[in-house]
Design a protein around this motif. Structure first.
Motif, PDB file in Angstrom:
ATOM      1  N   ALA A 124       0.918  -1.152  -0.142  1.00 42.83           N
ATOM      2  CA  ALA A 124      -0.235   0.186  -0.089  1.00 42.83           C
ATOM      3  C   ALA A 124       0.684   1.174   0.084  1.00 42.83           C
ATOM      4  CB  ALA A 124      -1.108  -0.127   1.096  1.00 42.83           C
ATOM      5  N   THR A 125       1.859   1.177   0.470  1.00 42.52           N
ATOM      6  CA  THR A 125       3.011   2.128   0.133  1.00 42.52           C
ATOM      7  C   THR A 125       4.008   2.646  -0.775  1.00 42.52           C
ATOM      8  OG1 THR A 125       5.392   1.309   0.776  1.00 42.52           O
ATOM      9  CG2 THR A 125       3.991   1.683   3.295  1.00 42.52           C
ATOM     10  N   VAL A 126       3.810   2.002  -2.005  1.00 38.68           N
ATOM     11  CA  VAL A 126       4.277   2.114  -2.961  1.00 38.68           C
ATOM     12  C   VAL A 126       3.002   2.738  -4.212  1.00 38.68           C
ATOM     13  CG1 VAL A 126       4.871   0.711  -5.475  1.00 38.68           C
ATOM     14  CG2 VAL A 126       5.408  -0.054  -3.167  1.00 38.68           C
ATOM     15  N   GLY A 127       3.936   3.824  -4.783  1.00 45.28           N
ATOM     16  CA  GLY A 127       3.334   4.103  -5.833  1.00 45.28           C
ATOM     17  C   GLY A 127       2.154   5.851  -4.969  1.00 45.28           C
TER      18      GLY A 127
ATOM     19  N   VAL B 223      10.720   6.798   5.847  1.00 44.31           N
ATOM     20  CA  VAL B 223      12.159   7.112   4.921  1.00 44.31           C
ATOM     21  C   VAL B 223      12.962   5.930   4.480  1.00 44.31           C
ATOM     22  CG1 VAL B 223      12.765   8.224   3.146  1.00 44.31           C
ATOM     23  CG2 VAL B 223      10.183   8.627   4.577  1.00 44.31           C
ATOM     24  N   ASP B 224      12.978   5.400   3.904  1.00 43.88           N
ATOM     25  CA  ASP B 224      14.382   4.924   3.671  1.00 43.88           C
ATOM     26  C   ASP B 224      14.997   5.562   2.690  1.00 43.88           C
ATOM     27  OD1 ASP B 224      16.824   2.996   3.642  1.00 43.88           O
ATOM     28  OD2 ASP B 224      15.546   1.497   2.517  1.00 43.88           O
TER      29      ASP B 224
ATOM     30  N   ASP C  81       7.855  16.856   7.762  1.00 45.80           N
ATOM     31  CA  ASP C  81       6.605  15.321   8.080  1.00 45.80           C
ATOM     32  C   ASP C  81       5.373  15.273   6.699  1.00 45.80           C
ATOM     33  OD1 ASP C  81       4.424  17.187   7.738  1.00 45.80           O
ATOM     34  OD2 ASP C  81       4.622  18.085  10.245  1.00 45.80           O
ATOM     35  N   ALA C  82       4.866  14.410   6.975  1.00 41.92           N
ATOM     36  CA  ALA C  82       4.098  13.563   5.825  1.00 41.92           C
ATOM     37  C   ALA C  82       3.253  15.238   5.611  1.00 41.92           C
ATOM     38  CB  ALA C  82       3.516  12.760   5.844  1.00 41.92           C
ATOM     39  N   GLU C  83       1.937  15.983   5.918  1.00 42.93           N
ATOM     40  CA  GLU C  83       1.818  16.699   5.872  1.00 42.93           C
ATOM     41  C   GLU C  83       2.345  17.786   4.989  1.00 42.93           C
ATOM     42  OE1 GLU C  83      -2.219  19.800   7.660  1.00 42.93           O
ATOM     43  OE2 GLU C  83      -0.271  18.530   9.144  1.00 42.93           O
ATOM     44  N   GLU C  84       3.837  18.384   5.457  1.00 44.17           N
ATOM     45  CA  GLU C  84       3.718  19.150   5.349  1.00 44.17           C
ATOM     46  C   GLU C  84       4.786  19.421   3.559  1.00 44.17           C
ATOM     47  OE1 GLU C  84       7.885  22.061   5.209  1.00 44.17           O
ATOM     48  OE2 GLU C  84       8.118  21.022   6.969  1.00 44.17           O
TER      49      GLU C  84
ATOM     50  N   PRO D 223       9.341  12.771  -0.686  1.00 40.45           N
ATOM     51  CA  PRO D 223       7.674  12.159  -0.629  1.00 40.45           C
ATOM     52  C   PRO D 223       7.071  10.586  -0.021  1.00 40.45           C
ATOM     53  CG  PRO D 223       8.205  12.940  -3.064  1.00 40.45           C
ATOM     54  CD  PRO D 223       9.299  13.235  -1.603  1.00 40.45           C
ATOM     55  N   PHE D 224       8.443   9.693  -0.447  1.00 44.50           N
ATOM     56  CA  PHE D 224       7.772   8.751  -0.642  1.00 44.50           C
ATOM     57  C   PHE D 224       9.187   7.840  -0.097  1.00 44.50           C
ATOM     58  CE2 PHE D 224       7.238  10.419  -4.984  1.00 44.50           C
ATOM     59  CZ  PHE D 224       6.136   9.862  -5.132  1.00 44.50           C
ATOM     60  N   GLY D 225       8.287   6.193   0.577  1.00 44.16           N
ATOM     61  CA  GLY D 225       9.499   5.526   1.682  1.00 44.16           C
ATOM     62  C   GLY D 225      10.178   5.039   1.022  1.00 44.16           C
TER      63      GLY D 225
END
Length: 285
Positions: A136-139, A148-149, A159-162, A198-200
């Motif tokens: 679910a985290t991809v794309g 975040v790796d 943070d994710a919201e920013e 922005p991505f993991g």
């Protein structure tokens, strides 16, 4: 850029309704833009491009992918990548495989980029991660406290919201259109994605693929023969990190230094492809 996205740009940016174009007036940027344009024109004028341009494009793609993977910690020799066919294992092989897939995919997304940069970024992450529908985290951009790796980028993580807000702001700027030189736009897209992560995972690879899309789609490098990734790797990871830190600072000097760093990367990519052209001309490649 932090200043562009948060609405508190450095003083030189406030006077323009086109924030990206305003960056072209920063100290040294015009010189970088001019130097890049001349370098690109020279390689496009090489006699081998008239007959074997497709081969140069293919070789530039391979060398660009190799260099992007190196910046993400998988510094493999070019001949090793040519020899290998299995990049499914974890660790470095997976990073190299992701870089190769992204380079192949980037050229297919130019028309979509003009209409929906966020859709392209999501697609690039999906391609890099190679995740199935159960992941679910991809794309999609990270949410909440998702980790975040990205060990190669040592900067404070928004943070994710920013990150989501600034990513949306970047997309709006791109969709609004700009008179900024291609180098400036590509550098901002690259720098902002590295700053936001922005991505993991695979943010560095995605950022460099997005830079390639801007350079190609803008018409500066329509045949994709000037692999900026090669230049970023050649300048070294320490210089890359230092230039990125300047960008993230949001100061005029820091942003200008990042744009100049990206310009030098394109010029080094030009040098790489010029060497390929000359090898082809000699019958050595």
């Amino acid at each position: 850029m932090a200043g562009i996205s948060r609405g508190t740009p450095p003083e030189p940016h406030r006077a323009s309704g086109d924030p990206l174009a305003a960056l072209a007036s920063l100290p040294g940027v015009a010189d970088s833009v001019d130097s890049v344009r001349k370098a690109v024109d020279r390689v496009y004028g090489h006699r081998i491009m008239r007959r074997r341009g497709t081969e140069v494009t293919s070789e530039a793609a391979l060398r660009g992918a190799r260099a992007s993977a190196a910046l993400s910690g998988a510094d493999w020799a070019l001949e090793e990548i040519r020899r290998r066919s299995d990049f499914g294992a974890g660790g470095e092989p997976r990073t190299v495989g992701a870089a190769l897939r992204l380079t192949a995919e980037a050229g297919q997304l130019l028309s979509v980029w003009r209409q929906s940069p966020l859709q392209v970024l999501a697609r690039l992450h999906l391609v890099a991660a190679g995740g199935g529908p159960d992941d679910a985290t991809v794309g999609r951009p990270r949410q909440g406290a998702e980790p975040v790796d990205e060990p190669s980028i040592e900067l404070p993580l928004p943070d994710a919201e920013e990150a989501a807000g600034r990513l949306d702001g970047l997309a709006r700027l791109l969709l609004a259109g700009t008179s900024a030189p291609a180098l400036v736009t590509a550098a901002v897209v690259h720098g902002e994605l590295l700053a936001l992560r922005p991505f993991g995972s695979y943010n560095g690879l995605v950022a460099r693929a997005a830079e390639r899309i801007v350079l190609v789609g803008s018409g500066l490098d329509p045949k994709s023969i000037c692999p900026a990734e090669v230049g970023h790797a050649e300048q070294g990871s320490a210089a890359y990190a230092a230039a990125l830190k300047g960008y993230v600072s949001g100061t005029p000097d820091g942003v200008a230094q990042w744009i100049a760093h990206c310009g030098r990367a394109v010029e080094l990519g030009v040098r790489e492809s010029t060497a390929v052209c000359e090898a082809l001309q000699r019958g050595a490649a």
